[in-house]
Design an enzyme around this catalytic site. Structure first.
Site, PDB file in Angstrom:
ATOM      1  N   PRO A   4      15.375  18.881 -22.068  1.00 59.35           N
ATOM      2  CA  PRO A   4      14.631  18.204 -23.117  1.00 59.35           C
ATOM      3  C   PRO A   4      13.147  18.520 -23.123  1.00 59.35           C
ATOM      4  CG  PRO A   4      15.247  16.675 -21.377  1.00 59.35           C
ATOM      5  CD  PRO A   4      16.000  17.950 -21.122  1.00 59.35           C
ATOM      6  N   ASN A   5      12.664  18.657 -24.320  1.00 56.12           N
ATOM      7  CA  ASN A   5      11.236  18.859 -24.621  1.00 56.12           C
ATOM      8  C   ASN A   5      10.721  20.261 -24.275  1.00 56.12           C
ATOM      9  OD1 ASN A   5      10.742  16.183 -25.641  1.00 56.12           O
ATOM     10  ND2 ASN A   5      11.015  15.474 -23.542  1.00 56.12           N
ATOM     11  N   ARG A  63       2.975  21.464 -26.252  1.00 51.72           N
ATOM     12  CA  ARG A  63       3.043  20.175 -25.575  1.00 51.72           C
ATOM     13  C   ARG A  63       2.122  20.158 -24.350  1.00 51.72           C
ATOM     14  NH1 ARG A  63       8.069  19.297 -21.450  1.00 51.72           N
ATOM     15  NH2 ARG A  63       7.734  17.110 -20.978  1.00 51.72           N
ATOM     16  N   TYR A  69       1.262  22.329 -19.126  1.00 54.63           N
ATOM     17  CA  TYR A  69       2.348  23.311 -19.278  1.00 54.63           C
ATOM     18  C   TYR A  69       1.902  24.675 -19.800  1.00 54.63           C
ATOM     19  CZ  TYR A  69       5.247  19.175 -18.600  1.00 54.63           C
ATOM     20  OH  TYR A  69       5.828  18.053 -18.075  1.00 54.63           O
ATOM     21  N   ASN A  71      15.707  24.627 -15.809  1.00 53.57           N
ATOM     22  CA  ASN A  71      14.603  23.672 -15.927  1.00 53.57           C
ATOM     23  C   ASN A  71      15.159  22.513 -16.740  1.00 53.57           C
ATOM     24  OD1 ASN A  71      12.366  22.142 -16.318  1.00 53.57           O
ATOM     25  ND2 ASN A  71      11.052  23.809 -17.042  1.00 53.57           N
ATOM     26  N   ALA A  96      12.985  16.333 -17.761  1.00 48.96           N
ATOM     27  CA  ALA A  96      13.049  14.974 -17.202  1.00 48.96           C
ATOM     28  C   ALA A  96      14.426  14.637 -16.620  1.00 48.96           C
ATOM     29  CB  ALA A  96      12.673  13.961 -18.278  1.00 48.96           C
ATOM     30  N   GLU A 154      16.476  25.736  -9.322  1.00 51.95           N
ATOM     31  CA  GLU A 154      15.758  24.759 -10.160  1.00 51.95           C
ATOM     32  C   GLU A 154      14.328  25.249 -10.361  1.00 51.95           C
ATOM     33  OE1 GLU A 154      16.008  20.647  -8.754  1.00 51.95           O
ATOM     34  OE2 GLU A 154      13.913  20.349  -9.352  1.00 51.95           O
ATOM     35  N   HIS A 173      10.421  24.528 -12.407  1.00 57.37           N
ATOM     36  CA  HIS A 173       9.514  23.715 -13.219  1.00 57.37           C
ATOM     37  C   HIS A 173       8.243  24.504 -13.461  1.00 57.37           C
ATOM     38  CE1 HIS A 173      12.060  20.265 -12.646  1.00 57.37           C
ATOM     39  NE2 HIS A 173      12.125  20.604 -11.364  1.00 57.37           N
ATOM     40  N   ARG A 226       2.256  15.501  -9.283  1.00 58.40           N
ATOM     41  CA  ARG A 226       2.205  14.616 -10.454  1.00 58.40           C
ATOM     42  C   ARG A 226       2.724  13.211 -10.096  1.00 58.40           C
ATOM     43  NH1 ARG A 226       4.808  17.585 -15.381  1.00 58.40           N
ATOM     44  NH2 ARG A 226       3.720  15.877 -16.460  1.00 58.40           N
TER      45      ARG A 226
HETATM   46  C1  DQA Z   1       9.094  19.948 -16.090  1.00 62.33           C
HETATM   47  C2  DQA Z   1       8.648  18.795 -15.182  1.00 62.33           C
HETATM   48  C3  DQA Z   1       9.386  17.519 -15.540  1.00 62.33           C
HETATM   49  O1  DQA Z   1       8.954  16.456 -14.718  1.00 62.33           O
HETATM   50  C4  DQA Z   1       9.115  17.134 -16.988  1.00 62.33           C
HETATM   51  O2  DQA Z   1       9.854  15.993 -17.341  1.00 62.33           O
HETATM   52  C5  DQA Z   1       9.369  18.256 -17.928  1.00 62.33           C
HETATM   53  C6  DQA Z   1       8.927  19.599 -17.560  1.00 62.33           C
HETATM   54  C7  DQA Z   1       8.286  21.232 -15.814  1.00 62.33           C
HETATM   55  O3  DQA Z   1       8.749  22.299 -16.214  1.00 62.33           O
HETATM   56  O4  DQA Z   1       7.193  21.171 -15.248  1.00 62.33           O
HETATM   57  O5  DQA Z   1       9.856  18.073 -19.041  1.00 62.33           O
HETATM   58  O6  DQA Z   1      10.451  20.225 -15.820  1.00 62.33           O
END
Ligand code: DQA
Length: 151
Positions: free
Chosen positions: A10-11, A18, A23, A74, A77, A98, A100, A107
């Site tokens: 998501p996102n 964003r 990011y 990735n 959340a 995994e 990020h 954070r």
């Molecule tokens: C993320 C880190 C997560 O905590 C966050 O919710 C994201 C992006 C990252 O790529 O840094 O959506 O996965």
């Protein structure tokens, strides 16, 4: 041919616009383009997807895992909330890394825990979108090793 599926949660479709201070400015299409170049050079098939839905992400993990593809994930959340994603990786015996973009450990505390990390071979975070490139470079030799017939 070895295959790597890059799965985004998501996102991540908002990458590039964003919270750029966290990011960066590279879009998800930009991430895909960088990885396509790497995959071509390594002679690896690349799958690349994004979804905002947890169940769809679970299905993508299952498909890639059961097909024997490596997974770079990735989960956004869902990393911090989803037992279902962990079970999908574990249940398909997928070789998964995994990733990020941000350094989740620098954070908020709720980002420090990952349900998936214990069932992944490793975690790469904090290198901006280069986290994906580093994961790709790490997963290819592991996949080649796994594909080798037992001596
Ligand atoms: C993320 C880190 C997560 O905590 C966050 O919710 C994201 C992006 C990252 O790529 O840094 O959506 O996965």
């Amino acid at each position: 041919m070895l295959a790597v599926h890059v799965l985004n949660g998501p996102n991540l479709n908002l990458l590039g616009t964003r919270e750029p201070a966290t990011y960066g400015a590279v879009t998800l299409a930009g991430v895909e383009a960088r990885l396509r170049a790497r995959a071509l050079a390594a002679d690896v098939e690349l799958g690349f997807s994004q979804t905002n839905f947890e169940g769809e992400l679970v299905t993508l993990v299952q498909k890639a895992g059961l097909a024997g593809a490596g997974i770079i994930i990735n989960a956004g959340a869902y990393t911090h909330t989803s037992v279902a994603l962990r079970d999908a990786i574990k249940g398909t015996e997928a070789l998964a890394i995994e990733v990020h973009v941000s350094n989740v450990h620098a954070r908020e505390e709720f980002r420090h825990h990952s349900f998936m990390a214990p069932v992944c071979v490793g975690v790469i975070c904090g290198f901006g979108v280069a986290s994906y490139d580093l994961a790709f470079d790490a997963i290819v030799p592991l996949l080649r090793q796994r594909a080798k017939p037992a001596a």
